[in-house]
Each structure stands twice: as structure tokens, then as C-alpha cells.
Design an enzyme around this catalytic site. Structure first.
Site, PDB file in Angstrom:
ATOM      1  N   HIS A 241      78.340 116.508  54.932  1.00  0.00           N
ATOM      2  CA  HIS A 241      78.609 115.927  56.243  1.00  0.00           C
ATOM      3  C   HIS A 241      80.009 115.315  56.317  1.00  0.00           C
ATOM      4  O   HIS A 241      80.313 114.587  57.253  1.00  0.00           O
ATOM      5  CB  HIS A 241      77.535 114.887  56.581  1.00  0.00           C
ATOM      6  CG  HIS A 241      76.179 115.523  56.698  1.00  0.00           C
ATOM      7  ND1 HIS A 241      75.586 115.793  57.909  1.00  0.00           N
ATOM      8  CD2 HIS A 241      75.329 115.988  55.741  1.00  0.00           C
ATOM      9  CE1 HIS A 241      74.412 116.383  57.689  1.00  0.00           C
ATOM     10  NE2 HIS A 241      74.239 116.515  56.382  1.00  0.00           N
TER      11      HIS A 241
ATOM     12  N   LYS B 104     103.806 106.561  31.883  1.00  0.00           N
ATOM     13  CA  LYS B 104     103.833 105.424  30.944  1.00  0.00           C
ATOM     14  C   LYS B 104     105.268 105.049  30.615  1.00  0.00           C
ATOM     15  O   LYS B 104     105.615 103.868  30.572  1.00  0.00           O
ATOM     16  CB  LYS B 104     103.081 105.788  29.654  1.00  0.00           C
ATOM     17  CG  LYS B 104     101.587 105.950  29.832  1.00  0.00           C
ATOM     18  CD  LYS B 104     100.926 106.159  28.480  1.00  0.00           C
ATOM     19  CE  LYS B 104      99.500 106.606  28.630  1.00  0.00           C
ATOM     20  NZ  LYS B 104      98.929 107.089  27.370  1.00  0.00           N
TER      21      LYS B 104
ATOM     22  N   GLU C 200      92.838 117.721  32.497  1.00  0.00           N
ATOM     23  CA  GLU C 200      93.760 117.389  31.414  1.00  0.00           C
ATOM     24  C   GLU C 200      93.886 118.545  30.421  1.00  0.00           C
ATOM     25  O   GLU C 200      94.901 118.685  29.746  1.00  0.00           O
ATOM     26  CB  GLU C 200      93.257 116.130  30.690  1.00  0.00           C
ATOM     27  CG  GLU C 200      94.353 115.150  30.353  1.00  0.00           C
ATOM     28  CD  GLU C 200      93.816 113.812  29.870  1.00  0.00           C
ATOM     29  OE1 GLU C 200      94.032 112.819  30.578  1.00  0.00           O
ATOM     30  OE2 GLU C 200      93.187 113.749  28.802  1.00  0.00           O
TER      31      GLU C 200
HETATM   32  O1  PA5 Z   1      91.743 112.307  26.887  1.00  0.00           O
HETATM   33  C1  PA5 Z   1      92.599 111.508  26.591  1.00  0.00           C
HETATM   34  O2  PA5 Z   1      93.245 111.601  25.548  1.00  0.00           O
HETATM   35  C2  PA5 Z   1      92.940 110.314  27.475  1.00  0.00           C
HETATM   36  O3  PA5 Z   1      92.203 110.269  28.638  1.00  0.00           O
HETATM   37  C3  PA5 Z   1      92.668 109.035  26.735  1.00  0.00           C
HETATM   38  O4  PA5 Z   1      91.314 108.979  26.413  1.00  0.00           O
HETATM   39  C4  PA5 Z   1      93.055 107.835  27.566  1.00  0.00           C
HETATM   40  O5  PA5 Z   1      94.398 107.924  27.936  1.00  0.00           O
HETATM   41  C5  PA5 Z   1      92.821 106.556  26.810  1.00  0.00           C
HETATM   42  O6  PA5 Z   1      93.528 106.567  25.616  1.00  0.00           O
HETATM   43  P1  PA5 Z   1      93.158 105.590  24.448  1.00  0.00           P
HETATM   44  O7  PA5 Z   1      91.781 105.896  24.025  1.00  0.00           O
HETATM   45  O8  PA5 Z   1      94.177 105.878  23.389  1.00  0.00           O
HETATM   46  O9  PA5 Z   1      93.276 104.199  25.001  1.00  0.00           O
END
Ligand code: PA5
Length: 426
Positions: free
Chosen positions: A299, A413, A278
């Protein structure tokens, strides 16, 4: 402090080698808040801040959970659960006497997974820790609605309130509004810390403390680790890792495989994949983070690693001193012909296997980076978290991206909410 060993990568470097000047510049930008996403670098001070301001509340909430419940269901997704799950599975792979079981929900929409968890919970006394920075993420929100209903049916609405903790934004979001209205105990995901950098905040620390992990030791070790890695020199392990992987990426190694010989490391690898994927995968560039579990995957994935496309680099996390030890027994008559190993410890044999794998993969064209941690304990965990977070930020800056945003996550989303006909969705 953990060490990085680049000996298995050195023969792949070109004559210029890893760019430590770029690592130094990235570190300067990070410290001076001069880089992209500087408003999300609060994780660097998080251990000290939490120790000063929130540790008492975390310990007290964890003690209550441990005192009255046999299970804690942590509801969250992505950065709101992977660090906690990584820590719990690494440090408490099995609950000790008096530990509640920690379950994780809200990270899928599978009705079967939900049913399995409900069946497993059965009549167990449980409570909920719902974690969402935005307070609006659909997967955990749906799971929370269901588990909250269950909790209220079991304990009644008033008693249920005392069995819910919400970890969310200090001011905004649906979850914060509900928590205020219902009077649930709340913990804060700081504004200046993104989800994937939040494991050393209440997001990770509350479930860890509930599981029986010594979070004070984690925070103390993290404070020390960040101080040690403030070093401005190619001796800094975070510089070594960030500069080596960026150099190898320039040389065509576009996939990084994170490997560990401890099965309990599985969710730490998942946490690492989110952190690096990310943070770095944007603007059409970025090392693809993947993971394997050794020896099992030797393996299954071993053939590909040894002989597939030569676009791989391998990073191996090793714990130098095991917590337990076994010695191979001598067997009369040597029926399985293993007496040549009798008297040797399993960890010694595993170390030799590790060396053999490293030599084979390096010879096969896969550079090997090693991250050596002393022990699989609270300090080792804290060092790994601080090391990987800092190296990720440096590596992201070195590649020219903002390592603290995730605009790409929004695309699915938008589609999903439109198809689900959410009011207001375009
Ligand atoms: O790193 C990030 O921002 C994402 O992985 C969020 O943690 C994830 O989408 C969950 O979001 P939230 O904590 O707003 O529910």
C-alpha cells in the site's frame, strides 16, 4: 531444507538461462580457497567450530545474563549487530517470561535515540555486550564509553566489570586491550570471518542465547544446512538463487527487492541488505539490494513495483507453516460483508494474497524468486543464514568481485576523522 522456486522468474530468462556452470566454478573456487578473499571464508565451518569450541562459554555467559539482568544492551554496528538483531526480532519478537529485553545501541550517533534508550532502561538491571571486530569503530566506541560510565555509576567499577562482555578480535584492537586490562569476559570474532558473515559466531549467538533463543538448535541446523548445500548440482538452492539473480542482472534487472509477509523479518532484511550490498557493490557493478515489508508496503511501494521502471526483481521469503493461527469469525448480518471469508484462516488468506501479488508483479514485468522456509523457528533461521551467505559468496564470484572485502566503507571514515581532527588522521 528451504526451497527456491524460480517459476515466477522463468518467463524472463533468455534461451541460455541461469549459468549453472559458473555457479559450479564459483563453488569450486570457494571450497578450494582459490577465489578472491579466500582468507575470509571461515564462516563455512563456523557452526561446527563454534559448537566444538565456544558453545559452552556462550551458554554459560547467557545464563549469567539471564539470571541477573532484565536487559542486555548490545553495542555494535553493521555486521556486528544486524544478524543478532535480525535473529532476536524474528524468533523473539516479544520477550517471554524470564527473558531479558535486548536493546541495540552504537548503530547511530543520534543523541535523541541514545536518550530514548537511556530513558527506557531507567532503573532496570542491565549489562553490556560490546561487539567490534576492529575494536576501533567510532559509533559503537562512543556508545560504549557512555554506557560503561552509566554501568559503573550504577554498580561501581568492580561490579560493573562483571556486567561487560566484549566480542572482538582474538589479539588486536583497542577493545581487546581494554578487555584484557579490565578483566571483562571476551568472545572472539574469528580472523577468517568478516563482520557480515559473523552471525553464527559469538557476535550473533551470545545476544541470541541471552534472548532465550536455542542456539544449540541453530548451530545443529546450520551444520545440516551447509552440508545439504554442498550439493554440486542445479538442484542446490544456493546455486539456483545465485545463478538466477546474476542472470536477471545481465538482463537489466539491477535492483533486487527482498520481501516478506512477516513483520518480524524486518531486521533479517536489513542483515541481508548489508550482506549483499557490501559483498557485491564494487568495481562499478552490483545488484542494488532493497527491501519491503508486505502487506504494509503493498500500500506504499505497490505502485512503483507494479508500474515503475522495469529494473526490478523481487525475492520473497515465505514461512510455510505459521506458529499461530486465526480463523475469521462469522458475523450475524454480515455488516462488513466479510462473511465470504468466514471460516478461513488468516494464513490461508495471506497465502492467496501472496499468489495474487506474485501473479500481478510477474505480469507487470518483475521476475519473482521465492525462498520457501518451513517455519519461523531456529532451524528456519539457520537455513536462511547459511543459504543467503553461501549464495552471496557464489553470486559475488560469478560477477567477478571479491565478496569478502569492503574497501568502500573507509571513504567516509577518512573524511570524518579528518574533520573531527582525530590525532594522526590525514
Ligand atoms: O561487515 C563488516 O565488516 C562491517 O559491517 C563491520 O561489521 C562494521 O563496520 C563494524 O565493524 P567492527 O566490528 O570492526 O566495529
Amino acid at each position: 531444507m528451504l526451497k527456491v522456486d524460480l517459476s515466477g522468474a522463468a518467463s524472463f530468462f533468455d534461451s541460455v538461462g541461469p549459468d549453472y556452470a559458473a555457479a559450479a566454478e564459483a563453488h569450486r573456487a570457494l571450497e578450494e580457497h582459490a577465489g578472491a578473499g579466500a582468507e575470509f571464508t571461515g564462516w563455512l565451518e563456523l557452526p561446527q567450530r563454534v559448537k566444538n569450541d565456544e558453545l559452552k562459554q556462550i551458554l554459560s555467559a547467557a545464563a549469567k545474563i539471564r539470571g541477573r539482568s532484565e536487559a542486555l544492551v548490545v553495542i555494535g554496528i553493521g555486521g556486528s549487530y544486524l544478524g543478532a538483531r535480525g535473529a532476536v526480532e524474528l524468533l523473539r519478537p516479544r520477550p517471554l517470561a524470564g527473558d531479558p529485553r535486548i536493546f541495540f545501541a552504537g548503530n547511530s550517533m543520534s543523541p535523541d535515540a541514545l536518550m530514548l534508550l537511556l530513558d527506557t532502561l531507567g532503573e532496570t538491571d542491565f549489562e553490556l555486550n560490546v561487539v567490534s571486530k576492529s575494536g576501533t569503530t567510532l559509533e559503537p566506541a562512543l556508545a560504549f564509553r557512555m554506557f560503561r560510565g552509566l554501568l559503573e555509576a550504577k554498580y561501581g567499577p568492580e561490579k560493573a566489570k562483571r556486567r561487560i562482555t566484549a566480542t572482538t578480535d582474538a589479539r588486536r584492537g583497542m577493545l581487546k586491550t581494554m578487555a584484557d586490562e579490565e578483566g571483562w569476559e571476551t568472545f572472539v570474532v574469528p580472523d577468517d570471518v568478516g563482520g557480515r558473515y559473523s552471525v553464527l559466531s559469538p557476535v550473533g549467538l551470545l545476544p541470541m542465547a541471552a534472548a532465550g533463543i536455542d542456539v544449540t538448535a541453530v548451530l545443529d541446523a546450520a551444520i545440516e544446512a551447509f552440508a545439504a548445500m554442498d550439493l554440486r548440482s542445479p538442484e542446490n538452492p544456493a546455486w539456483q538463487y545465485a545463478a538466477a539473480r546474476q542472470h536477471l542482472y545481465q538482463l537489466g534487472k539491477s535492483i533486487e527487492i527482498l520481501a516478506c509477509y512477516e513483520p518480524s523479518f524486518r531486521f533479517m532484511a536489513e542483515w541481508w541488505k548489508q550482506l549483499y550490498g557490501e559483498s557485491e557493490g564494487k568495481n562499478g557493478i552490483g545488484i542494488f539490494p532493497a527491501s519491503v515489508e508486505y502487506n504494509a508496503d503493498l500500500h506504499s511501494m505497490g505502485q512503483y513495483l507494479q508500474d515503475g521502471p522495469r529494473t526490478l526483481m523481487e525475492t520473497v521469503v515465505s514461512f510455510e507453516t505459521p506458529i499461530n493461527e486465526f480463523t475469521v469469525p462469522f458475523a450475524m448480518g454480515d455488516p462488513d460483508q466479510l462473511n465470504y471469508l468466514a471460516g478461513r484462516t488468516l494464513s490461508d488468506i495471506s497465502r492467496v494474497a501472496r499468489e495474487a501479488v506474485k501473479a500481478a508483479h510477474v505480469a507487470g514485468g518483475v521476475p519473482n524468486l521465492e525462498v520457501q522456509v518451513a517455519r519461523r523457528d531456529e532451524a528456519g533461521f539457520a537455513e536462511l543464514v547459511c543459504f543467503f551467505e553461501l549464495a552471496c559468496a557464489l553470486s559475488g564470484y560469478m560477477s567477478g568481485v571479491n565478496p569478502f572485502d569492503q574497501p568502500g566503507v573507509e571513504a567516509y571514515k577518512k573524511n570524518m576523522f579528518r574533520l573531527l581532527e582525530k590525532p594522526g588522521a590525514e
